[in-house]
Design a protein around this motif. Structure first.
Motif, PDB file in Angstrom:
ATOM      1  N   CYS A   1       0.851  -1.182   0.000  1.00 14.75           N
ATOM      2  CA  CYS A   1       0.000   0.000   0.000  1.00 14.75           C
ATOM      3  C   CYS A   1       0.894   1.242   0.000  1.00 14.75           C
ATOM      4  N   PHE A   2       0.745   2.066  -1.033  1.00 12.52           N
ATOM      5  CA  PHE A   2       1.486   3.319  -1.180  1.00 12.52           C
ATOM      6  C   PHE A   2       0.471   4.442  -1.062  1.00 12.52           C
ATOM      7  N   SER A   3       0.717   5.364  -0.120  1.00 15.90           N
ATOM      8  CA  SER A   3      -0.218   6.455   0.096  1.00 15.90           C
ATOM      9  C   SER A   3       0.547   7.773   0.235  1.00 15.90           C
ATOM     10  N   PHE A   4      -0.040   8.838  -0.299  1.00 20.28           N
ATOM     11  CA  PHE A   4       0.594  10.160  -0.271  1.00 20.28           C
ATOM     12  C   PHE A   4      -0.473  11.213  -0.070  1.00 20.28           C
ATOM     13  N   ARG A   5      -0.193  12.194   0.784  1.00 25.48           N
ATOM     14  CA  ARG A   5      -1.136  13.297   0.985  1.00 25.48           C
ATOM     15  C   ARG A   5      -0.384  14.616   1.057  1.00 25.48           C
ATOM     16  N   VAL A   6      -1.079  15.670   0.605  1.00 28.93           N
ATOM     17  CA  VAL A   6      -0.556  17.030   0.606  1.00 28.93           C
ATOM     18  C   VAL A   6      -1.642  17.934   1.159  1.00 28.93           C
ATOM     19  N   PRO A   7      -1.339  18.861   2.039  1.00 30.43           N
ATOM     20  CA  PRO A   7      -0.035  19.052   2.670  1.00 30.43           C
ATOM     21  C   PRO A   7       0.177  18.040   3.787  1.00 30.43           C
ATOM     22  N   SER A   8       1.393  18.030   4.305  1.00 32.91           N
ATOM     23  CA  SER A   8       1.698  17.190   5.447  1.00 32.91           C
ATOM     24  C   SER A   8       0.871  17.692   6.626  1.00 32.91           C
ATOM     25  N   ILE A   9       0.155  16.786   7.294  1.00 27.29           N
ATOM     26  CA  ILE A   9      -0.712  17.229   8.394  1.00 27.29           C
ATOM     27  C   ILE A   9      -0.397  16.573   9.723  1.00 27.29           C
ATOM     28  N   LYS A  10       0.441  15.539   9.716  1.00 24.83           N
ATOM     29  CA  LYS A  10       0.727  14.838  10.952  1.00 24.83           C
ATOM     30  C   LYS A  10       2.060  14.129  10.812  1.00 24.83           C
ATOM     31  N   GLN A  11       2.872  14.218  11.840  1.00 27.94           N
ATOM     32  CA  GLN A  11       4.135  13.503  11.826  1.00 27.94           C
ATOM     33  C   GLN A  11       3.870  12.023  12.066  1.00 27.94           C
ATOM     34  N   ILE A  12       4.438  11.186  11.221  1.00 30.02           N
ATOM     35  CA  ILE A  12       4.310   9.740  11.368  1.00 30.02           C
ATOM     36  C   ILE A  12       5.580   9.257  12.051  1.00 30.02           C
ATOM     37  N   ASP A  13       5.438   8.664  13.229  1.00 25.01           N
ATOM     38  CA  ASP A  13       6.588   8.205  14.006  1.00 25.01           C
ATOM     39  C   ASP A  13       6.243   6.848  14.604  1.00 25.01           C
ATOM     40  N   TYR A  14       6.742   5.780  14.006  1.00 18.22           N
ATOM     41  CA  TYR A  14       6.407   4.438  14.446  1.00 18.22           C
ATOM     42  C   TYR A  14       7.003   4.114  15.810  1.00 18.22           C
ATOM     43  N   VAL A  15       8.111   4.716  16.172  1.00 20.22           N
ATOM     44  CA  VAL A  15       8.701   4.491  17.488  1.00 20.22           C
ATOM     45  C   VAL A  15       7.785   5.068  18.567  1.00 20.22           C
ATOM     46  N   GLU A  16       7.327   6.301  18.376  1.00 23.63           N
ATOM     47  CA  GLU A  16       6.408   6.916  19.329  1.00 23.63           C
ATOM     48  C   GLU A  16       5.084   6.156  19.388  1.00 23.63           C
ATOM     49  N   GLU A  17       4.629   5.681  18.241  1.00 23.21           N
ATOM     50  CA  GLU A  17       3.376   4.930  18.182  1.00 23.21           C
ATOM     51  C   GLU A  17       3.454   3.667  19.049  1.00 23.21           C
ATOM     52  N   ASP A  18       4.645   3.089  19.154  1.00 28.01           N
ATOM     53  CA  ASP A  18       4.831   1.868  19.929  1.00 28.01           C
ATOM     54  C   ASP A  18       4.929   2.133  21.429  1.00 28.01           C
TER      55      ASP A  18
END
Length: 172
Positions: A135-152
Motif C-alpha cells: 500500500c502506497f499512500s501520499f497526501r498534501v499538505p503534510s498534516i501529521k508527523q508519522i513516528d512508528y517508534v512513538e506509536e509503539d
C-alpha cells in the motif's frame, strides 16, 4: 471540504517500484484572456533517492517547453549539463504542484517522469507491506508527523501481556 488531498495505490505482493500516472504542463503565466493549459499524462516513478524531479526530452518536446537554464546533473554515468524547465506536476487525485523546476534526463522503460524529493517532501509519504499486500499512500499538505517508534510507546495497560496470543493462553 477536506483539508488535504491524498491518493492510495494497492497491489498484491511486494512491489519494487512506485509508479503512477502524472500530468505535466508548462508553468508559464496564462495570457490575458487565459487560454486552456495543455496537460499531458505520463508514467511516473517515485524516487526518494532523487533530490529533484526529472522529465524526458519527449515530455519537453510534446509540451513545447522552453528551457529556463542549464545545470550540472550528477548521475550513475557521471555528470553532464542538462536543461531545466518550469512546470506544473499533476499527481493522482487532483494534487497539483505548481512551479517546479525540473531537469531533462533519460529515464528507463516507459517512464517519462521521475518524482523526486522536491515534490515528495511537500506531503506525507507511506509505504506498507502487510498480509501480502503493498500500500502506497501520499497526501498534501503534510498534516501529521508519522513516528512508528512513538506509536509503539503505548501505556503498559494497552499492551498485551507476555504470552498473550490473541485470546488464547500460552500452553506449557
Amino acid at each position: 471540504m477536506p483539508k488535504f488531498k491524498a491518493f492510495t495505490l494497492k497491489a498484491n505482493g511486494r512491489i519494487n517500484q512506485l509508479k503512477t500516472q502524472c500530468g505535466v504542463s508548462d508553468a508559464v503565466l496564462p495570457t490575458n484572456p487565459p487560454t486552456p493549459v495543455a496537460v499531458n499524462q505520463y508514467e511516473a516513478i517515485w524516487d526518494t533517492g532523487a533530490t529533484g524531479t526529472v522529465i524526458t526530452s519527449k515530455v519537453a518536446k510534446e509540451l513545447g517547453l522552453k528551457p529556463t537554464g542549464l545545470v550540472t546533473s550528477n548521475h550513475a554515468g557521471g555528470s553532464s549539463q542538462v536543461p531545466t524547465y518550469l512546470v506544473n506536476i499533476y499527481l493522482p487525485n487532483g494534487i497539483r504542484v505548481q512551479g517546479i523546476r525540473v531537469i531533462e534526463a533519460v529515464l528507463s522503460g516507459d517512464t517519462e517522469i521521475l518524482i523526486g524529493m522536491d515534490i515528495i517532501s511537500h506531503g506525507d509519504f507511506a509505504l506498507t507491506n502487510v498480509n501480502g499486500e503493498s500500500c502506497f499512500s501520499f497526501r498534501v499538505p503534510s498534516i501529521k508527523q508519522i513516528d512508528y517508534v512513538e506509536e509503539d510507546k503505548k501505556p503498559n495497560w494497552l499492551k498485551p501481556s507476555k504470552g498473550y496470543k490473541g485470546g488464547k493462553k500460552k500452553r506449557r
